[in-house]
Design an enzyme around this catalytic site. Structure first.
Site, PDB file in Angstrom:
ATOM      1  N   ARG A  35       0.816  -1.225   0.000  1.00 56.24           N
ATOM      2  CA  ARG A  35       0.000   0.000   0.000  1.00 56.24           C
ATOM      3  C   ARG A  35       0.845   1.268   0.000  1.00 56.24           C
ATOM      4  O   ARG A  35       0.431   2.283  -0.553  1.00 56.24           O
ATOM      5  CB  ARG A  35      -0.936   0.001   1.205  1.00 56.24           C
ATOM      6  CG  ARG A  35      -2.051  -1.002   1.024  1.00 56.24           C
ATOM      7  CD  ARG A  35      -2.998  -0.984   2.170  1.00 56.24           C
ATOM      8  NE  ARG A  35      -4.149  -1.814   1.866  1.00 56.24           N
ATOM      9  CZ  ARG A  35      -5.006  -2.240   2.778  1.00 56.24           C
ATOM     10  NH1 ARG A  35      -4.840  -1.913   4.040  1.00 56.24           N
ATOM     11  NH2 ARG A  35      -6.031  -2.978   2.423  1.00 56.24           N
ATOM     12  N   LYS A 198     -20.207 -17.066   0.033  1.00 54.61           N
ATOM     13  CA  LYS A 198     -21.647 -16.913   0.272  1.00 54.61           C
ATOM     14  C   LYS A 198     -22.399 -16.137  -0.799  1.00 54.61           C
ATOM     15  O   LYS A 198     -21.929 -15.094  -1.258  1.00 54.61           O
ATOM     16  CB  LYS A 198     -21.852 -16.192   1.599  1.00 54.61           C
ATOM     17  CG  LYS A 198     -21.438 -17.046   2.766  1.00 54.61           C
ATOM     18  CD  LYS A 198     -21.805 -16.376   4.042  1.00 54.61           C
ATOM     19  CE  LYS A 198     -21.585 -17.311   5.219  1.00 54.61           C
ATOM     20  NZ  LYS A 198     -21.622 -16.584   6.473  1.00 54.61           N
ATOM     21  N   GLY A 354     -10.738  -8.990  -1.662  1.00 56.06           N
ATOM     22  CA  GLY A 354      -9.657  -9.511  -0.823  1.00 56.06           C
ATOM     23  C   GLY A 354      -9.070 -10.838  -1.242  1.00 56.06           C
ATOM     24  O   GLY A 354      -7.872 -10.952  -1.482  1.00 56.06           O
ATOM     25  N   GLY A 377     -14.002  -3.484  -0.140  1.00 59.58           N
ATOM     26  CA  GLY A 377     -15.378  -3.042   0.077  1.00 59.58           C
ATOM     27  C   GLY A 377     -15.757  -1.899  -0.853  1.00 59.58           C
ATOM     28  O   GLY A 377     -16.862  -1.861  -1.406  1.00 59.58           O
TER      29      GLY A 377
HETATM   30  P1  AMP Z   1     -15.580 -14.383   0.110  1.00 62.73           P
HETATM   31  O1  AMP Z   1     -14.960 -13.623   1.246  1.00 62.73           O
HETATM   32  O2  AMP Z   1     -17.067 -14.424   0.152  1.00 62.73           O
HETATM   33  O3  AMP Z   1     -15.031 -13.965  -1.231  1.00 62.73           O
HETATM   34  O4  AMP Z   1     -15.185 -15.896   0.332  1.00 62.73           O
HETATM   35  C1  AMP Z   1     -13.859 -16.333   0.332  1.00 62.73           C
HETATM   36  C2  AMP Z   1     -13.797 -17.624   1.074  1.00 62.73           C
HETATM   37  O5  AMP Z   1     -14.629 -18.563   0.453  1.00 62.73           O
HETATM   38  C3  AMP Z   1     -12.418 -18.223   1.104  1.00 62.73           C
HETATM   39  O6  AMP Z   1     -11.940 -18.193   2.424  1.00 62.73           O
HETATM   40  C4  AMP Z   1     -12.632 -19.658   0.605  1.00 62.73           C
HETATM   41  O7  AMP Z   1     -11.968 -20.618   1.386  1.00 62.73           O
HETATM   42  C5  AMP Z   1     -14.125 -19.840   0.765  1.00 62.73           C
HETATM   43  N1  AMP Z   1     -14.656 -20.868  -0.140  1.00 62.73           N
HETATM   44  C6  AMP Z   1     -14.526 -20.930  -1.471  1.00 62.73           C
HETATM   45  N2  AMP Z   1     -15.073 -22.048  -1.970  1.00 62.73           N
HETATM   46  C7  AMP Z   1     -15.588 -22.726  -0.922  1.00 62.73           C
HETATM   47  C8  AMP Z   1     -16.284 -23.954  -0.787  1.00 62.73           C
HETATM   48  N3  AMP Z   1     -16.534 -24.720  -1.847  1.00 62.73           N
HETATM   49  N4  AMP Z   1     -16.656 -24.335   0.451  1.00 62.73           N
HETATM   50  C9  AMP Z   1     -16.374 -23.564   1.508  1.00 62.73           C
HETATM   51  N5  AMP Z   1     -15.728 -22.375   1.454  1.00 62.73           N
HETATM   52  C10 AMP Z   1     -15.331 -21.972   0.256  1.00 62.73           C
END
Ligand code: AMP
Length: 397
Positions: A35, A198, A354, A377
């Site tokens: 950064r 999610k 991230g 964000g």
């Molecule tokens: P996000 O912060 O929503 O972009 O999610 C990132 C996180 O999603 C990472 O820590 C990954 O380990 C998790 N992730 C990705 N694919 C899967 C999966 N199939 N099952 C569980 N966690 C997952």
């Protein structure tokens, strides 16, 4: 709108909001300079144009008042090394001592102010506090994209004190330009690759991207909610049952808007959420009970590579699997590599958010895509079509 390229900085003090919210090790040394390096083009240009520079930032989340572990003094040595010159430091970002230092600055000199968040007025967006910060500069430059979605004193309110002398730094200008390139592209096809854990955290961005893209790849943990919504069996994979209808509705909307959606056809499954679990590959809609999908499978990788290879503008946000564990990183690595190949073939590739940024950094590919966004964000909110207060404050008036 004025940019730092046009503005005459000679003998002016530029008050720059930077993002020096960097990680520190146990010896209180900066452990990742990314950064600070990112702010250098703006700082160097202003110094070259005969100006002096006052840098302000937050660091960490101090609770109430000054805390030694969040002092920006820890950032000074790394900054001096990168600039190749001595940097003055003000123990408080406002007040007599800081004003004395900023008013005494000569052309070419740099002053770093103490952590803005040692004052609760910063996050409250207090106008009086912003006015005291404004005393340090003859002009204001916002080069902190990561905080542009917050209406804090130093990111937004302070701009009021510089109605004619406010502008974006190179970093923020680059972020805006890159995201606008995805959102308002004349070139086609435009592809968004959205992954991560999610649906709930990505649904707004998915909905707002639909009118902007021709193709949508959905991977990562969130894909299983879509597969279940379509009647598939997903075993013990991550799922948000309360989002099944939302997922089905999104697929309908995509069809109505002529967006091709690609979900993983096959999946790398595991019997436990562990790197050394037993693994197998199966179709994503027939995952056996007791098994969970933790990465996209090899057929899906091939399919996604083809889609990426034939797209002109590509946005990637969110990993394809649990890439933190080596056994389930292959899907994410393959997507990162496919993006590099597409970039080399002339496509525009933007990586943001991230975990996808962490992934391209981890695999040493960050320099080989078109743009890596630093503002997690803030980038998501901008993509969602929200007006970011820090950006509006510069554009207005
Ligand atoms: P996000 O912060 O929503 O972009 O999610 C990132 C996180 O999603 C990472 O820590 C990954 O380990 C998790 N992730 C990705 N694919 C899967 C999966 N199939 N099952 C569980 N966690 C997952």
């Amino acid at each position: 709108m004025t940019t730092i390229d046009q503005y005459d900085f000679s003998n002016k003090r530029a008050l720059i909001r930077v993002d020096f919210n960097v990680p520190l090790n146990e010896r209180m040394e900066v452990s990742d300079e990314t950064r600070i390096k990112a702010a250098m083009p703006t700082v160097q240009l202003i110094l070259e144009k005969g100006g002096s520079v006052v840098l302000m930032s937050h660091l960490g989340r101090p609770k109430s008042g000054p805390e030694a572990k969040f002092s920006l003094r820890h950032v000074k040595p790394a900054l001096e090394k990168l600039l190749g010159k001595e940097v003055k430091f003000a123990e408080n970002c406002i007040g007599e001592e800081a004003n004395k230092l900023s008013s005494g600055l000569k052309a070419g000199e740099v002053l770093l102010l103490e952590n803005l968040r040692f004052h609760k007025e910063e996050e409250a967006g207090d106008e009086f506090f912003a006015g005291r910060l404004a005393e340090h500069g003859d002009c204001y430059v916002n080069d902190a994209f990561g905080t542009a979605h917050r209406a804090h004193a130093s990111t937004t309110i302070v701009a009021r004190f510089f109605p004619k002398d406010k502008m974006f730094g190179h970093l923020v200008a680059g972020e805006i330009e890159s995201i606008d390139k995805v959102l308002n592209s004349d070139e086609k096809p435009v592809l968004a690759i959205i992954g991560g854990a999610k649906v709930s955290s990505k649904i707004t961005i998915l909905e707002s991207l639909l009118p902007k893209v021709d193709r949508l790849i959905i991977g990562g943990g969130m894909a299983y909610t879509f597969v279940k919504a379509g009647g598939g069996k997903i075993g013990n994979s991550l799922v948000e049952d309360e989002y099944l209808e939302t997922a089905a509705e999104l697929l309908k909307q995509a069809e109505a808007q002529n967006v091709s959606v690609y979900l993983p056809e096959d999946t790398r499954i595991a019997d436990e959420f562990r790197n050394d679990a037993s693994t197998d590959v199966c179709p994503t809609d027939t995952i056996p009970d007791g098994w969970m999908g933790l990465d996209i499978g090899p057929e899906t990788v091939k399919r996604f590579e083809e889609v990426i290879g034939s797209s002109k503008i590509i946005l990637w946000n969110g990993p394809m699997g649990v890439f933190e564990m080596d056994s389930f990183a292959q899907g994410t690595i393959s997507i990162a590599k496919a993006l590099v190949v597409a970039t080399e073939a002339g496509s525009f590739t933007l990586v943001g958010g991230g975990d996808s940024v962490a992934a391209v950094n981890k695999y040493g590919l960050a320099e080989r895509v078109s743009y890596v966004s630093t503002g997690g964000g803030a980038m998501l909110e901008y993509l969602e079509g929200k007006e970011l207060p820090g950006i509006a404050a510069i554009r207005e008036g």
